[in-house]
Design an enzyme around this catalytic site. Structure first.
Site, PDB file in Angstrom:
ATOM      1  NE  ARG B 610      -1.981   0.635   5.344  1.00 25.43           N
ATOM      2  CZ  ARG B 610      -1.774   1.406   6.411  1.00 25.43           C
ATOM      3  NH1 ARG B 610      -0.583   1.516   6.926  1.00 25.43           N
ATOM      4  NH2 ARG B 610      -2.773   2.058   6.961  1.00 25.43           N
ATOM      5  CG  LEU B 612       2.071  -2.756   1.103  1.00 25.44           C
ATOM      6  CD1 LEU B 612       3.547  -2.861   0.784  1.00 25.44           C
ATOM      7  CD2 LEU B 612       1.782  -1.520   1.944  1.00 25.44           C
ATOM      8  CG  ASN B 613      -1.562  -4.127  -5.673  1.00 24.60           C
ATOM      9  OD1 ASN B 613      -2.487  -4.919  -5.870  1.00 24.60           O
ATOM     10  ND2 ASN B 613      -1.089  -3.354  -6.628  1.00 24.60           N
ATOM     11  CE  LYS B 615      -5.489  -6.616 -10.624  1.00 22.87           C
ATOM     12  NZ  LYS B 615      -5.494  -5.876 -11.912  1.00 22.87           N
ATOM     13  CD  GLN B 620       4.687 -12.344  -4.594  1.00 23.48           C
ATOM     14  OE1 GLN B 620       5.590 -12.727  -3.880  1.00 23.48           O
ATOM     15  NE2 GLN B 620       4.776 -12.380  -5.900  1.00 23.48           N
ATOM     16  CD  GLU B 687      10.559 -15.890   1.239  1.00 27.71           C
ATOM     17  OE1 GLU B 687      11.596 -16.346   0.741  1.00 27.71           O
ATOM     18  OE2 GLU B 687      10.559 -15.243   2.299  1.00 27.71           O
TER      19      GLU B 687
END
Ligand code: FAD
Ligand code: SF4
Lengths: 324, 724
Positions: B610, B612-613, B615, B620, B687
């Protein structure tokens, strides 16, 4: 950083006077000097700020251009006259450093910026440029960004400027005010000194000598190219750079002035290269011969072994572009 | 009370049925405005009254250390102390060490080791005095060249790779090298220490506070109860702030000695040396394949280095254990004990360099077999972990390959190198797979629920990654509160211990602890409504059960509720292999004149459970892909061949990729829920974006101009040597 006095000069006479003290230095943009002071590679006891004495004008003098010593690299690169008639200078400036640095860096400071030899910056490693006679840590060490022309057994440090490479190809002169008030002019080619056995003495300037302006004669060539090869797309010093100012008449090179960066202990220009090209028809064979001449005295040190072949290719490409 | 969960098997997805609609949205960072207006204060910025300033001093060589002129320096203006304390640390602790790293100032084991701290009334006085302290070293230096020592360790052997290589239709035996890398976070390494009796408080820039607290206590020889660390904002870490750092320990020692607060900030040049670098690697990769490109065996052996006394060996081959099928295997690291600055975790330790080299080798195999690189990978996706025989929790590589290839327009690519030229530029494209193990740690969090909203507290850190945002979203979603009604407080060891930020585990681990704390609250709310928690719907401050809806404030009835969650990894991380997957695609231009490489576009498709955000997840991946470009083309920490010191230890000469190196980056996420990863069904993403990214670039360089770079980074001189 050692404690220091700070004086803000309002005119050239005041600046010269203030800077006569044995260990005084002018500060313009400070982008090189302050870094070196923080590391105590340079440790002036007095800083004379020359950034507010009105030396920040670019003026036309007939067909020539007079560039004040504290005109910033950004302003000079954006000057419409420079862009139109001396575009190689504008391109060289924009190929240097970053936008933030160019906003602070000045014309005089850029000429006088010191080498980026990493051992010069590291006060725990011997360096003849910091302390003559101490030894050169670059020799036998990491030499990726060192000079291959004009070196000596004492120092192989590179002159890192982009701007100065273009100025050499443009036959610029440096106007200097000495402390007694006299104003002298130096060909840029005579301004920087090769290291020899005194790598600490980098120019003809003496204590208190102030660069007041750089004089740009009317361009002798309308075909101007600056090409810089670097390790990343921006914000890196030149591995090799070439500034070419050419005039082509009836299929022949009528004027050739080629400056080189990334290769020399001083902003480099080799009269024999210019002479070879002048009067000739542009061919690949000619360009290769020019590279042969340029590189005949080159000495590499391992890390910089790639420079001769790279310089050859860049020179050829630049000359092809300029004569196309 | 606390809701504890040990993850021993699959978890049920609870967020699919939540009503607030906050989780997964591209929500802004709640602390974003503070950061861009400068109101978020970083470690060095909260100067207490009467603070003194310390500056570290480095050893210029290896051997027995003498401070020649300490008395002279003590007499300099403003100088308060020249401290050489045996409790000072040799280098930063490894991540999760939980104890002091090697300590001592009498013997320098690498050039650059901090061996003194000079403290003065002002920062400028301290720096000048530190620079004036003359340190000499004597004694014979230890080795600094990886090829000059006999390494420790042996790879794991399964089957008989040598025979498989002999029998293979296509066999490749290749060596790749990567140089040392530095984390180079933007925020400097800084700490302010202040004692109150026997208790020390440290404002620091650290990634994993619950470990850092124990490490600092162990360094100082005091109990952990007497240590408080606060790191509410961290301006990037990339591994360099995982373990306790030299400035924090020396600030605490100096503050104790002087009886006043002391700040120590490391100069950029010092941080390069005293925090852990990523080890250089030499990677031998062997691939044995049949005529169809199916691997019968593979070898991935890496030589890495570290200082004596360090347990860390760059886990280069971590993903090679499970990435591709092949019965005959030789996989593992050898460690050379060198007296270069210490090595440790830097941006995706292991996979960042390991997957990158391996994916370059896979590209070479694709060329050798004549197969399309995407197809070659597809053919070698294992149906279970080839090393352990365990099943995968989920396997999304094929999906990522298909998604990425489709969006990138991979099928338009002419397979031959040097197929396309524009002026002097060769244009080519390349791809690589991405793998990163999914790690779950232990974490606790608590939530206080009042009529005003919820306050989440954990000592978890936000490195600029978006922790504040996603924990807000998780709590808000689970408790039916809009983001404005949730306050997240992080980075203080007075709060329940979170997981810390590292190894991409932060959001999945601490996020699940926050979920459990919220679940604890949901149960309390449900009990007040006399219904089953599973029936409870919370939304916009309203609680609904069956056909009864009441305002949450009313349900609280004047009480404040507290929920506490605690998560630990269990058999779910033993019984199955958990990984994230992705596929990178890159298009580059290579100058035929200069060998310069310009990345023209880059695309990644990623699966990490999932999201989570949207953006912060995207950011990342952008960051990872950017580091990938740097690894492929520019980043190289140079060690002096004579004494191993870091030569280019500043940001002018250590070349991270800059804006002009980075083209538009496209990031796509695959829809996935991984029930093995925990109740949030979400895996670590931070990562993944770097793993393999550099290989896509280097493979594109090969496709563009026919030059294969096996010695990273592909600087113009190396490409040129191939073009000549
Ligand atoms: C990270 C980084 C990257 C860079 N990259 C590049 C690059 O790619 N290409 C490039 O060309 N440059 C590059 N630079 C160098 C930059 O161009 C120089 O730092 C700048 O031009 C110096 O100008 P300044 O005005 O700041 O000089 P200052 O730092 O103020 O002075 C430099 C020296 O000149 C002396 N001085 C200054 N003005 C005068 C004067 N009028 N008369 C007498 N003496 C004077 C000062 O005493 C001092 O010794 C880079 C610099 C940095 C920090
Ligand atoms: S090359 Fe010159 S500047 Fe560099 S270490 Fe040697 S003497 Fe010093």
């Amino acid at each position: 950083m050692r404690p220091f006095d700070y004086v803000r000069a309002t005119d050239a006479a005041g600046a010269s006077n203030a800077a006569q003290a044995a260990n005084a230095a002018f500060i313009a943009g400070g982008t090189n000097l302050l870094d070196l002071m923080k590391l105590e590679v340079m440790a002036p006891e007095k800083l004379v700020d020359i950034s507010r004495m009105g030396l920040d004008q670019v003026e036309e003098q007939g067909r020539d251009l007079r560039i004040g010593a504290t005109v910033t690299n950004s302003d000079l690169a954006a000057d419409l006259r420079v862009r139109a008639r001396w575009p190689v200078l504008s391109r060289a400036l924009l190929a240097g450093a970053s936008g933030q640095l160019r906003n602070k860096a000045t014309t005089g400071g850029n000429l006088l910026q010191r080498t980026r030899c990493p051992y010069f910056y590291d006060t725990d490693t011997p360096c003849n440029k910091r302390q003559p006679g101490e030894g050169c840590s670059a020799l036998g060490g990491e030499t990726r960004n060192h000079a291959i022309l004009g070196t000596s057994a004492e120092c192989i440090a590179l002159h890192p400027s982009d701007m100065a490479v273009a100025l050499r190809a443009l036959d610029a002169r440096v106007e200097v005010r000495v402390p007694d008030g006299a104003v002298t002019e130096h060909e840029l080619g005579d301004f920087h000194r090769q290291p020899g056995d005194r790598p600490d003495r980098e120019t003809v300037l003496n204590q208190g000598d102030l660069i007041t302006s750089v004089l740009l004669p009317a361009p002798a060539g309308d075909r101007q190219v600056y090409r810089k090869v670097r390790d990343r797309a921006s914000y890196a010093f030149a591995l090799v750079s070439v500034a070419a100012v050419l005039r082509v008449e009836e299929g022949r090179i009528a004027h050739a002035a080629i400056g080189f960066g990334g290769l020399g202990t001083v902003p480099w220009r080799d009269p024999s290269v210019d002479e070879l090209l002048t009067g000739e028809r542009p061919t690949t064979a000619l360009f290769d011969k020019a590279a042969d001449l340029l590189l005949q005295g080159a000495e590499t040190h391992g890390g910089d072994d790639f420079k001769p072949p790279l310089a050859r290719r860049v020179l050829r490409a630049v000359l092809e572009e300029a004569t196309a | 009370m606390s809701l504890d969960l040990k993850l021993d098997g699959r978890s049920e997805d609870r967020f699919g049925t939540m009503a607030q609609g906050l989780l997964g949205t591209p929500a802004d960072r709640p602390e974003g405005v503070l950061k861009v207006t400068g109101a978020a204060t970083y470690a060095a910025e909260n100067l207490p009254e009467n603070c003194a300033f310390g500056m570290l001093v480095r050893a210029p060589g290896q051997g027995k250390v003498t401070a020649v002129n300490a008395d002279e320096v003590r007499a300099m203006p403003g100088v308060l102390a020249v401290i050489r304390d045996e409790r000072m640390i040799r280098n930063a602790a490894q991540g999760t060490a939980n104890e002091a790293p090697v300590q001592g100032v009498d013997h320098a084991e690498y050039v650059g080791q901090p061996v003194a701290v000079v403290v003065a009334e002002s920062f400028e006085q301290a720096r000048h005095a530190a620079q004036s302290l003359k340190i000499t070293t004597e004694g014979s230096p230890g080795p600094v060249d990886p090829d000059a020592v006999e390494p420790e360790g042996e790879p794991t052997r399964t089957g008989d790779l040598d025979s498989a290589m002999k029998d293979a239709v296509h066999a490749l035996d290749l060596t790749y090298t990567t140089p040392s890398h530095s984390s180079t976070p933007m925020e400097p390494h800084a700490a302010i220490a202040e004692w109150d009796g026997d208790r020390v408080s440290v404002r620091a820039s650290l990634q994993m506070l619950k470990y850092n607290r124990n490490e600092l206590a162990d360094c100082l020889g005091i109990s952990a109860e007497n240590v408080r660390i606060q790191s509410p904002f961290v301006g990037g870490g990339f591994g360099s702030k995982l373990g306790i750092t030299a400035e924090a320990v020396s600030a605490a020692i100096a503050a104790r000695e002087l009886g006043r607060p002391v700040r120590v900030v490391q100069h950029r040049r010092q941080a390069f040396e005293t925090v852990t670098r990523r080890s250089e690697t030499t990677q031998r990769i062997r691939l044995a394949a049949d005529a169809e490109g199916r691997l019968s065996g593979l070898g991935h052996e890496a030589l890495v280095s570290n200082l004596p006394g360090e347990t860390f060996a760059e886990p280069v081959t971590q993903a090679s254990a499970f990435a591709y099928a092949g019965a005959h295997r030789v996989i593992g690291e050898r460690l050379a004990r060198l007296h270069r600055p210490a090595a440790g975790s830097v941006r995706a330790p292991g996979e960042a360099v390991g997957v990158t080299a391996f994916e370059c080798a896979m590209d070479e195999l694709a060329v050798k077999t004549g197969l399309d690189p995407v197809e070659l990978r597809r053919r070698n996706i294992p149906d279970k972990d080839p090393s352990s025989g365990k099943p995968f929790s989920s396997h999304m590589l094929a999906a990522a390959l298909d998604d990425g290839a489709g969006r990138f327009g991979w099928s338009d690519r002419a397979p031959e190198p040097r197929s396309r030229r524009e002026g002097e530029w060769w244009i080519g494209s390349g791809m690589a797979a991405a793998f990163r193990v999914n790690i779950m740690m232990e974490a606790e969090a608590r939530i206080d629920l009042t009529p005003d909203g919820a306050v989440v507290e954990t000592d978890m850190t936000d490195l600029g990654t978006g922790t504040y945002a996603i924990l807000t979203q998780i709590a808000g979603e689970a408790l039916g509160l809009p983001a404005e009604s949730v306050t997240v407080r992080l980075g203080d060891t007075d709060f329940p211990p979170g997981s810390g930020s590292g190894g991409s585990w932060g959001s999945a681990t601490t996020g699940n602890a926050v979920w459990l704390a919220a679940l604890d609250l949901r149960r309390q709310i449900a009990a007040r409504l006399d219904c089953d928690e599973a029936e409870l719907t919370l939304r916009d401050g309203q609680a609904t059960c069956g056909n009864v809806t009441r305002a949450l404030a009313e349900v609280l009835g004047g009480d404040d509720l507290r929920g506490h969650g605690h998560i630990t990894a269990g058999d779910a991380f033993e019984d199955v292999v958990q990984s994230t997957f992705g596929a990178h695609f890159a298009e580059v231009a290579v100058s035929d004149v200069t060998g310069e490489v310009r990345v023209r576009r880059m695309l990644g498709s990623f699966a990490a459970g999932r999201i989570l955000n949207e953006k912060t997840a995207r950011s990342q991946c952008h960051g990872g892909m950017t580091w990938g470009i740097g690894m492929a083309l520019t980043e190289e920490l140079t060690h002096d061949r004579r004494d191993g010191h870091m030569v280019n230890r500043d940001l002018a000469e250590y070349h991270v990729a800059v804006n002009a190196d980075v083209p538009p980056l496209e990031v796509h996420f695959l829809e996935e829920l991984d029930p093995w990863s925990g109740p949030m069904q979400s895996k670590g993403l931070g990562e993944l974006g770097i793993c393999g990214a550099g290989a896509a670039v280097l493979n594109a360089v090969y496709h563009a101009c026919g030059v294969r770079i096996r010695d990273m980074p592909a600087t113009p001189d190396k490409v040129l040597a191939g073009l000549e």
